[in-house]
Design a protein around this motif. Structure first.
Motif, PDB file in Angstrom:
ATOM      1  N   ASP A 196       0.841  -1.194   0.000  1.00 60.91           N
ATOM      2  CA  ASP A 196       0.000   0.000   0.000  1.00 60.91           C
ATOM      3  C   ASP A 196       0.884   1.256   0.000  1.00 60.91           C
ATOM      4  O   ASP A 196       1.677   1.469   0.918  1.00 60.91           O
ATOM      5  CB  ASP A 196      -0.903  -0.017   1.234  1.00 60.91           C
ATOM      6  N   ARG A 198      -0.396   4.470  -0.418  1.00 59.64           N
ATOM      7  CA  ARG A 198      -1.208   5.678  -0.265  1.00 59.64           C
ATOM      8  C   ARG A 198      -0.577   6.697   0.675  1.00 59.64           C
ATOM      9  O   ARG A 198      -0.732   7.908   0.492  1.00 59.64           O
ATOM     10  CB  ARG A 198      -2.616   5.310   0.231  1.00 59.64           C
ATOM     11  N   ARG A 201       1.567   9.865  -0.465  1.00 60.15           N
ATOM     12  CA  ARG A 201       0.981  11.127  -0.901  1.00 60.15           C
ATOM     13  C   ARG A 201       1.306  12.270   0.057  1.00 60.15           C
ATOM     14  O   ARG A 201       1.460  13.420  -0.364  1.00 60.15           O
ATOM     15  CB  ARG A 201      -0.541  10.959  -1.014  1.00 60.15           C
ATOM     16  N   ARG A 234      -3.579  14.463  -5.812  1.00 55.16           N
ATOM     17  CA  ARG A 234      -3.907  13.036  -5.783  1.00 55.16           C
ATOM     18  C   ARG A 234      -2.735  12.207  -6.300  1.00 55.16           C
ATOM     19  O   ARG A 234      -1.906  12.682  -7.066  1.00 55.16           O
ATOM     20  CB  ARG A 234      -5.167  12.768  -6.604  1.00 55.16           C
ATOM     21  N   ASP A 236       0.539   9.240  -5.527  1.00 56.36           N
ATOM     22  CA  ASP A 236       1.620   9.076  -4.549  1.00 56.36           C
ATOM     23  C   ASP A 236       2.679  10.172  -4.632  1.00 56.36           C
ATOM     24  O   ASP A 236       3.554  10.270  -3.766  1.00 56.36           O
ATOM     25  CB  ASP A 236       2.271   7.697  -4.669  1.00 56.36           C
TER      26      ASP A 236
END
Length: 286
Positions: A196, A198, A201, A234, A236
């Motif tokens: 993962d 996310r 970001r 939006r 990474d």
């Protein structure tokens, strides 16, 4: 007007009214006796009811104590406690060395940062905290260590997996809005991240930030008068970070200078009237 007068602006006329806010906030040695609240934005605000991070804890030490900048919103202090416990589990780390948070009542600083005004910004040293018994005097002399090489395009040999894991843990905390690091660190983390992604970001490249990383918390839930920064773009952010590195390695040509362009005006110092109206009460409070 009565509140402003009580702070010394009525008798002094225009000269006192223009007193830089950094002098007013820099003169306060302790937090205000108010409910905790951040007012305004990270670079234009103040903090009520700030709490002081203890100079030394089981998994941290606050550095450069003479600055008296180890104050923040209670959520900030709680975050430091939590992240430092995680850091203490990493090889070679006993916890974290904490740099500037905010002044006792936030606001503009006498020197240094433009941000760090609402008690929600934290500078955390890149230097592994391998001992937590430095004296106050020693903490004025010891320095962090740089993690960069090639002007920030890459990490150097001091960078470790522990740095990656600590930054990752910070980014995964829901209270964190973004974390600033030098571009080469972001690119390295993009290469090393598995599963993962996310959380990447929130890791944002920015100039400097190779001796420390800068954690910015979002406004606490339910806060009124606190202004969040816009969310990161939006994705990474790895492509954007790589572009920063490309520009470091092969700088783009300088833009032509327009000889007829007006001279840039020097940045004006904020006065108290420039800040959110609640900041006058923060200064006045015992």
């Amino acid at each position: 007007m009565a509140l402003v007068a009580s702070l010394g602006f009525e008798a002094g006329g225009a000269a006192n009214a223009a007193t830089p806010a950094k002098q007013l906030f820099g003169a306060k040695a302790s937090g205000s006796q108010q409910a905790p609240a951040s007012y305004g934005s990270y670079a234009k605000g103040c903090v009520a009811g700030a709490v002081q991070l203890p100079e030394t804890g089981p998994t941290w030490q606050a550095m450069r104590l003479s600055r008296n900048r180890n104050w923040g919103h209670p959520e900030t202090v709680d975050f430091i406690r939590k992240l430092s416990r995680f850091a203490a589990k990493q090889p070679g780390w006993d916890g974290l060395y904490i740099g500037d948070i905010s002044q006792p009542r936030g606001g503009p600083m006498i020197s240094g940062h433009r941000s760090h005004q609402v008690g929600l910004d934290i500078d955390i040293w890149m230097r592994p905290a391998d001992r937590l018994n430095y004296s106050r005097a020693q903490r004025e002399k010891i320095s962090s260590i740089s993690m960069r090489r090639s002007k920030g395009a890459y990490v150097n040999s001091a960078w470790s997996r522990a740095h990656h894991e600590i930054l990752k843990a910070a980014a995964k905390d829901k209270r964190v809005a973004r974390i600033f690091v030098f571009p080469g660190a972001k690119v390295q983390m993009c290469k090393d991240a598995k599963g993962d992604r996310r959380w990447l970001r929130k890791i944002r490249p920015w100039w400097g930030h190779h001796y420390h990383f800068h954690v910015r918390l979002a406004c606490p839930r339910g806060a009124r008068g606190c202004t969040d920064q816009d969310p990161p773009p939006r994705g990474d952010g790895c492509d954007a970070a790589q572009q920063w590195v490309n520009d470091i390695l092969s700088p783009p040509p300088p833009k032509p200078v327009d000889p007829n362009a007006p001279a840039r005006k020097p940045r004006r110092e904020y006065s108290l009237s420039d800040l959110p109206k609640q900041c006058a009460a923060v200064l006045q409070s015992n």
